[in-house]
Design a protein around this motif. Structure first.
Motif, mmCIF file in Angstrom:
data_model
loop_
_atom_site.group_PDB
_atom_site.id
_atom_site.type_symbol
_atom_site.label_atom_id
_atom_site.label_comp_id
_atom_site.label_asym_id
_atom_site.label_seq_id
_atom_site.Cartn_x
_atom_site.Cartn_y
_atom_site.Cartn_z
ATOM 1 N N THR A 121 44.906 31.342 37.583
ATOM 2 C CA THR A 121 43.464 30.640 37.834
ATOM 3 C C THR A 121 43.068 29.879 36.372
ATOM 4 N N TRP A 135 44.590 45.764 36.655
ATOM 5 C CA TRP A 135 44.370 45.268 37.948
ATOM 6 C C TRP A 135 43.414 45.920 38.884
ATOM 7 N N ALA A 195 40.221 43.015 44.715
ATOM 8 C CA ALA A 195 39.181 41.825 44.728
ATOM 9 C C ALA A 195 37.885 42.161 45.866
ATOM 10 N N SER A 242 48.409 38.368 45.183
ATOM 11 C CA SER A 242 48.100 38.628 46.718
ATOM 12 C C SER A 242 49.365 39.151 47.297
ATOM 13 N N GLU A 297 45.363 36.205 39.888
ATOM 14 C CA GLU A 297 45.293 36.683 41.011
ATOM 15 C C GLU A 297 46.679 37.132 41.498
ATOM 16 N N TYR A 320 44.518 40.702 44.444
ATOM 17 C CA TYR A 320 43.826 41.462 43.239
ATOM 18 C C TYR A 320 43.794 40.721 42.182
ATOM 19 N N TYR A 321 42.795 41.160 41.147
ATOM 20 C CA TYR A 321 42.684 40.109 40.020
ATOM 21 C C TYR A 321 43.141 41.136 38.773
ATOM 22 N N TYR A 322 43.291 40.394 37.615
ATOM 23 C CA TYR A 322 43.484 41.006 36.385
ATOM 24 C C TYR A 322 42.525 41.027 35.453
ATOM 25 N N ASP A 381 43.200 37.018 31.587
ATOM 26 C CA ASP A 381 42.292 37.481 32.392
ATOM 27 C C ASP A 381 41.923 36.778 33.771
ATOM 28 N N ASN A 382 41.561 37.245 34.746
ATOM 29 C CA ASN A 382 41.220 36.501 36.310
ATOM 30 C C ASN A 382 42.392 35.945 36.973
#
Length: 332
Positions: A206, A181, A184, A158, A156, A174-176, A153-154
């Motif tokens: 991240t 997905w 953001a 781009s 990114e 975008y974030y997972y 999770d979290n």
């Protein structure tokens, strides 16, 4: 380094269903590519990624004619109206031969025997003629590009649309989270956002743990790789990749527009975010040189499969689209 394991290139020209006196039929080779650093991304690290393979064909035929952004197909395909125009499961049209070999466009509408398409950049159907081969494929999206991989999770992802200048920030992030997905900017579901071959993406881990075994599978591209490079009055960056399942020598990539253009390459082994390029190369005359020592790397530098780069066009470099066949294709 990234690992490439071709499990059907070994049988690249595999024939099937032969009878005495019959023509040889060839299967499209398939394979998989490990992305990032040995198929992964270390904790708290950016990695430049790209699409190295393509999705399988859903339909194949030939072009009868084109008008504007409408392609009329040979014969009577008998498509259902807008069966290929689906926002949830988008489809693309890919040309396999002719002067626009390798061109990929998003299908926005279709009739029984026509496709209406849209382009990612300034490309057009000019030069496409009757008899050019064409196929319909499911588009790569953020969701299916990472399908089959375990993601935390979290992280990114781009995208970098071409905006004026250099060192440009992502245009979309975008974030997972929990298997999906999201955009953001508004937290909307972004699973179906279309990705294009020849783009360069950024995956940012991240988290405190490494992403391991990051693998993409699909068909080996057999048409041309088309690289769009934006030119401007001042220096201009374009994120790009060479669409190929194996590394491509820069000498045969078609890359290189004008003197003093730069190729920015990012390390696959460095850790950290917002890292500076690990290597910079410049073009002068017919050759490419390493900016660190001015050595000629034309014969040795390779564009890696599944890796994104930045092309920094010098001031007044013209906008171009190169079109070159990956070196392995003639032997398939």
């Amino acid at each position: 380094m990234k690992t490439y394991i071709p499990y059907s290139l070994l049988l690249a020209a595999a024939s099937c269903g032969l009878a005495h006196g019959a023509a040889t039929a060839y299967t499209t080779p398939v394979g998989y590519v490990s992305l990032g650093n040995n198929g992964g991304v270390p904790a708290h690290t950016d990695m430049t990624l790209a699409i190295p393979l393509e999705r399988s064909s859903e339909w194949a035929g030939t072009v009868a004619s084109v008008s504007g952004n409408v392609i009329t197909l040979t014969g009577t395909p008998g498509f259902t109206t807008n069966q290929w125009a689906n926002a949830t499961t988008p489809f693309v049209a890919k040309l396999g031969s002719g002067t626009k070999s390798g061109q990929i466009s998003l299908i926005t509408a279709n009739a029984a025997g026509t496709l209406t398409v849209a382009f990612q950049n300034t490309d057009t159907l000019t030069g496409v003629v009757a008899g050019d081969t064409i196929s319909i494929r499911k588009a790569w999206t953020i969701g299916n590009f990472f399908a089959g991989n375990t993601l935390p999770d979290n992280i990114e992802f781009s995208l970098f649309d071409i905006t004026a200048g250099t060192d440009n920030a992502p245009t979309s992030v975008y974030y997972y989270f929990a298997g999906t997905w999201y955009d953001a900017s508004d937290d909307s579901v972004a699973t179906s956002v279309v990705l294009y071959p020849n783009e360069g993406f950024r995956l940012r881990n991240t988290t405190n743990g490494a992403i391991s075994n990051l693998v993409v599978s699909g068909e080996v591209p057999t048409a041309n790789s088309r690289i769009f490079i934006k030119g401007a009055a001042g220096s201009q960056d374009t994120r790009f990749s060479f669409f190929s399942s194996v590394d491509e020598p820069i000498a045969t990539s078609g890359l290189g527009v004008a003197d003093n253009d730069l190729l920015l390459s990012y390390s696959l082994t460095a850790t950290g975010i917002d890292n500076a390029p690990g290597a910079v190369y410049y073009k002068f005359g017919p050759s490419w040189y390493d900016a660190s020592d001015d050595s000629d790397v034309t014969a040795t530098l390779k564009l890696k499969a599944g890796v994104g780069y930045v092309y920094r066009a010098a001031a007044a470099t013209p906008t171009t689209t190169s079109s070159n066949t990956p070196d392995y294709v003639p032997s398939l």
